[in-house]
Write a protein that holds these residues in place. Sequence first.
Motif, short mmCIF file in Angstrom:
data_model
loop_
_atom_site.label_atom_id
_atom_site.label_comp_id
_atom_site.label_asym_id
_atom_site.label_seq_id
_atom_site.Cartn_x
_atom_site.Cartn_y
_atom_site.Cartn_z
N GLU A 1 0.82 -1.21 0.00
CA GLU A 1 0.00 0.00 0.00
C GLU A 1 0.86 1.27 0.00
OE1 GLU A 1 -2.82 -0.11 3.21
OE2 GLU A 1 -3.45 -2.16 2.76
N ALA A 2 2.07 1.16 -0.54
CA ALA A 2 2.98 2.30 -0.53
C ALA A 2 2.43 3.49 -1.32
CB ALA A 2 4.34 1.89 -1.08
N SER A 3 1.73 3.23 -2.42
CA SER A 3 1.17 4.34 -3.19
C SER A 3 0.12 5.09 -2.38
CB SER A 3 0.57 3.83 -4.49
OG SER A 3 -0.49 2.91 -4.25
N THR A 4 -0.63 4.37 -1.56
CA THR A 4 -1.61 5.01 -0.68
C THR A 4 -0.90 5.86 0.37
OG1 THR A 4 -3.10 3.13 -0.98
CG2 THR A 4 -3.56 4.59 0.87
N ALA A 5 0.23 5.38 0.87
CA ALA A 5 1.00 6.15 1.85
C ALA A 5 1.50 7.45 1.22
CB ALA A 5 2.17 5.31 2.36
N LEU A 6 1.99 7.38 -0.02
CA LEU A 6 2.45 8.59 -0.70
C LEU A 6 1.29 9.56 -0.92
CD1 LEU A 6 4.93 7.19 -3.36
CD2 LEU A 6 5.47 8.92 -1.65
N ALA A 7 0.13 9.03 -1.29
CA ALA A 7 -1.04 9.88 -1.49
C ALA A 7 -1.46 10.55 -0.19
CB ALA A 7 -2.19 9.06 -2.07
N ARG A 8 -1.35 9.83 0.92
CA ARG A 8 -1.69 10.42 2.23
C ARG A 8 -0.76 11.58 2.53
NH1 ARG A 8 -3.27 13.08 5.48
NH2 ARG A 8 -3.46 12.75 7.73
N LEU A 9 0.51 11.40 2.26
CA LEU A 9 1.47 12.47 2.51
C LEU A 9 1.23 13.65 1.57
CD1 LEU A 9 3.98 12.87 4.37
CD2 LEU A 9 5.37 12.27 2.39
N GLU A 10 0.92 13.35 0.32
CA GLU A 10 0.65 14.40 -0.67
C GLU A 10 -0.56 15.23 -0.28
OE1 GLU A 10 -0.02 14.82 -5.52
OE2 GLU A 10 0.15 12.85 -4.59
N ALA A 11 -1.55 14.61 0.37
CA ALA A 11 -2.76 15.32 0.77
C ALA A 11 -2.49 16.34 1.87
CB ALA A 11 -3.83 14.33 1.23
N GLY A 12 -1.40 16.17 2.62
CA GLY A 12 -0.99 17.13 3.64
C GLY A 12 -1.60 16.89 5.00
N HIS A 13 -1.08 17.63 5.99
CA HIS A 13 -1.58 17.64 7.37
C HIS A 13 -1.38 16.30 8.08
CE1 HIS A 13 -3.12 21.44 6.18
NE2 HIS A 13 -4.09 20.95 5.43
N THR A 14 -0.34 15.56 7.73
CA THR A 14 -0.04 14.35 8.48
C THR A 14 0.52 14.75 9.85
OG1 THR A 14 2.14 14.26 7.47
CG2 THR A 14 0.41 12.94 6.45
N VAL A 15 0.30 13.89 10.82
CA VAL A 15 0.81 14.11 12.18
C VAL A 15 2.00 13.18 12.36
CG1 VAL A 15 0.29 14.00 14.63
CG2 VAL A 15 -1.48 14.72 13.00
N GLY A 16 3.16 13.77 12.59
CA GLY A 16 4.36 12.94 12.71
C GLY A 16 4.72 12.33 11.35
N LYS A 17 5.07 11.05 11.38
CA LYS A 17 5.60 10.40 10.20
C LYS A 17 4.64 9.36 9.63
CE LYS A 17 9.42 10.65 9.04
NZ LYS A 17 9.99 11.47 7.94
N VAL A 18 4.79 9.12 8.33
CA VAL A 18 4.13 8.02 7.63
C VAL A 18 5.22 7.02 7.24
CG1 VAL A 18 2.87 7.34 5.57
CG2 VAL A 18 2.20 9.42 6.80
N VAL A 19 5.02 5.75 7.61
CA VAL A 19 6.06 4.74 7.41
C VAL A 19 5.50 3.59 6.57
CG1 VAL A 19 7.56 3.06 8.55
CG2 VAL A 19 7.21 5.32 9.57
N VAL A 20 6.32 3.12 5.64
CA VAL A 20 5.99 1.93 4.84
C VAL A 20 6.89 0.79 5.30
CG1 VAL A 20 5.93 0.91 2.53
CG2 VAL A 20 5.29 3.31 2.86
N THR A 21 6.30 -0.30 5.72
CA THR A 21 7.08 -1.45 6.18
C THR A 21 7.55 -2.28 4.99
OG1 THR A 21 5.04 -2.72 6.51
CG2 THR A 21 5.93 -1.53 8.40
N GLY A 22 8.61 -3.05 5.20
CA GLY A 22 9.19 -3.84 4.13
C GLY A 22 8.27 -4.94 3.67
N SER A 23 8.53 -5.43 2.43
CA SER A 23 7.69 -6.46 1.85
C SER A 23 7.94 -7.81 2.51
CB SER A 23 7.99 -6.57 0.36
OG SER A 23 9.34 -6.90 0.14
#
Length: 336
Positions: A314-336
């Motif tokens: 779901e890494a593309s969803t994580a990038l989209a969440r960051l692109e949307a703005g206003h994240t609190v702290g960090k968004v992390v993608v775990t390894g496959s």
Amino acid sequence: MNRSMKAWSRETYGSADGVALERIPVPVPGRGEVLLRVRATALNAGDVRLLLGDPLLVRPVFGMTRPKYPVRGIEVAGTVVAVGPDVVGAEIGEEVVGELVGGGGLGEYVTVPASRLVPIPTGVEPEAAACLPVAGGTAWQALDLAGLGISEGVRSGGATPRVLIIGASGGVGTFAVQLAALRGAEVWASCRDRNAPLVEQLGAVRTFDHRVSPLSALPDGRFDVIIDIAGGIPLRELKRLAVPGGNVVLVTGDGGHVLGPLPRMLRAVFLSIGSRSIRPLAASPRAEVLAKLLELVAEGRVVPVIEREYPFGEASTALARLEAGHTVGKVVVTGS
């Protein structure tokens, strides 16, 4: 090891919805490099900017018409699985963390200069470690640039420095609040009201939202140090709020589509003539700072704030969440 791997890639500049999961060759470590099996990748605002190719000023370095690094992710924790020639201080099987040169963290494997890597202490999870190289390192260097060093929390006369952090609930901001408090400062923080309890828990003594309660309502010379992460505030207003001899540090890269933060940086130099300094920060990978941050996390004195962890699929969803703005702290993608 398979000669190909899965990676989230976009060959053209554009938004996160154009990022696709592809199979690409496993990179081969060159001289002084190691190959990591990625365990966690923390995303940054810079990943979104490079995904979009914005501002145009960065394109001579990162690709004029298409990205030189089509796989995003520059904060990575992983396991060393191979080493290139002349590598010193990295062993196969070792768990390490570091900052990548231009990207690649959203792949199963990535090559990294060994000099940028630091071993992860026992007890520190890779998801937490991955948050530190860029976000934690930027916060640390911003406070150093402002003159709030590790041993400088209490200045001459015993006065406690008052620090204002603007944009305190994001990736850099949550680290800046904790580190400033650890260095003995009285921390004021601007963030959205819903994030105030978290920011206060991290060490802020007062929180407010400068978009609702304007900074113009504060008196002149209120702060010894101002760390501007959010941007969008007139530089003269920031300068007014600093005490004579105080420092304003600009972390934000906000600006126009063509020149990005460059015009604001030049204005900062002009306005710094006098008793108050406005300094743009150009943070860089510093292994010694990363090692100190890891030590603080291992001791429980600094806690990386992770809004959400996304699985690799779901890494593309994580990038989209960051692109949307206003994240609190960090968004992390775990390894496959």
